[in-house]
Write an enzyme that holds these catalytic residues in place. Structure first.
Site, PDB file in Angstrom:
ATOM      1  N   HIS A 118      -3.543   6.946   1.902  1.00 52.34           N
ATOM      2  CA  HIS A 118      -4.116   5.483   1.652  1.00 52.34           C
ATOM      3  C   HIS A 118      -5.601   5.161   2.043  1.00 52.34           C
ATOM      4  CE1 HIS A 118      -4.440   1.333   0.857  1.00 52.34           C
ATOM      5  NE2 HIS A 118      -4.134   0.923   2.019  1.00 52.34           N
ATOM      6  N   ASN A 165     -10.232  -0.949  -0.596  1.00 51.64           N
ATOM      7  CA  ASN A 165      -8.762  -0.783  -0.271  1.00 51.64           C
ATOM      8  C   ASN A 165      -8.279  -1.207  -1.658  1.00 51.64           C
ATOM      9  OD1 ASN A 165      -6.089  -0.878   0.113  1.00 51.64           O
ATOM     10  ND2 ASN A 165      -6.444  -1.713   2.144  1.00 51.64           N
ATOM     11  N   CYS A 207       1.021  -0.992  -0.168  1.00 48.79           N
ATOM     12  CA  CYS A 207       0.004  -0.075   0.092  1.00 48.79           C
ATOM     13  C   CYS A 207       0.716   1.286  -0.066  1.00 48.79           C
ATOM     14  CB  CYS A 207      -1.064   0.061   1.185  1.00 48.79           C
ATOM     15  SG  CYS A 207      -2.075  -1.401   1.442  1.00 48.79           S
TER      16      CYS A 207
END
EC number: 2.3.1.180
Length: 324
Positions: free
Chosen positions: A249, A279, A112
């Protein structure tokens, strides 16, 4: 001095949208359970497009928007943990797909944080004075990594891609950065473990699915990542009030809420889109950046100061402060 700037943005998501209610039909969950804990309502899932297909769409969009030829590109970096294959890389496939015959291309794996690490790398290439133009793309098909019988992880992730065109500039646009890795905590977020399998070794363990210690990752974000963001802001000789937006993020809406309080900034400065994408790992920040430009929140060449911060598997975390 040689400098780099973000001159164009783009994103792409698969057509298929899967809602929380759709997931409730195949596992023990509900829209209320998912959305109240994560903020996620929908996610895009690929039915036939690969990671390199998504990245290619972004690359083509960036070229079309900027009006430059693929042959003008010097490099292509794709941040991903879900490549089509170990080799050739997703970036190499993108290079072939768009005909960027003069560009070198490679994948970068930092989960990420991948887009932040890749963007920092691309900035260094251009600042060296040797390269003039490059694409930095985050692209993921996380739907192929999750255990669809595990509601604790399957509900969180989605597929998508986003990216930027980096070009040389006469003024400084990358103001500050920090990047970190703590491999000692790597087991709290894992994916795609491949065991030994030769005739000359003991048979190793394969664990293809994504596994996560959710509490450990949440605490890591609120503690370590928040601290590093504060330190990066201080190193830039700016204050949090000087930042127009903070693009973090997109893992969990609660993380954004707590980050805003920890950093002492208005919650409105932390835009969110995990409601519609879930996500998307390395793709989350560039997708969010591109949507903010589409919506007019961020204006290219508008001289706004933007902080971007990614955090995830590795463990890795990194922050960039740029003017756009």
């Amino acid at each position: 001095m040689n400098y780099a700037k973000i001159s164009q943005v783009a994103h792409y998501a698969p057509r298929q949208v899967v809602s929380n209610d759709d997931l409730a039909e195949i596992m023990d969950t509900s829209d209320e359970w998912i959305s109240s804990r994560t903020g996620i309502k929908n996610r895009h899932l690929s039915s036939d497009e690969t990671t390199s297909d998504l990245a290619t769409k972004v690359a083509e969009n960036l070229l079309q928007k900027s009006g430059i030829s693929a042959q003008d590109l010097d490099f292509i970096i794709v941040a991903t943990i879900t490549p089509d294959s170990l080799m050739p890389s997703a970036a190499a496939r993108v290079q072939a797909n768009i005909g960027a015959k003069n560009a070198f291309a490679f994948d970068l794996t930092a989960a990420c944080s991948g887009f932040i690490f890749a963007l920092s790398t691309g900035e260094k290439f251009i600042s060296s004075g040797r390269y003039q133009k490059g694409l930095v793309i985050g692209s993921e098909t996380l739907s192929k990594t999750v255990d669809w019988s595990d509601r604790s992880t399957a509900v969180l992730f989605g597929d998508g891609a986003g990216g930027v065109l980096l070009e040389s500039a006469s003024e400084q646009h990358f103001l500050a950065e920090s990047q970190f890795t703590d491999g000692s905590r790597g087991d709290s977020l894992t994916c795609g473990k491949i065991g030994l399998s030769s005739p000359f070794s003991e048979k190793g363990e394969n664990q293809p699915y994504l596994t996560m210690d959710g509490r450990a990752i949440f605490d890591f974000a609120i503690r370590d990542v928040a601290r590093s963001i504060k330190e990066t802001i201080e190193s830039s000789q700016l204050s949090a009030e000087d930042l127009d937006f903070l693009l973090l993020h997109q893992a969990n809406i609660r993380i954004l809420d707590k980050m805003a309080k920890k950093l002492g900034v208005a919650r409105e400065k932390l835009p969110a889109n995990m409601m519609e994408y879930g996500n998307t790992s390395a793709a989350s920040i560039p997708i969010l950046l591109s949507e903010c430009v589409e919506q007019g929140l961020i204006k290219l060449n508008g001289n706004q100061t933007i902080l971007m911060s990614g955090f995830g598997g590795g463990l890795t975390w990194g922050t960039l402060i740029v003017t756009i």
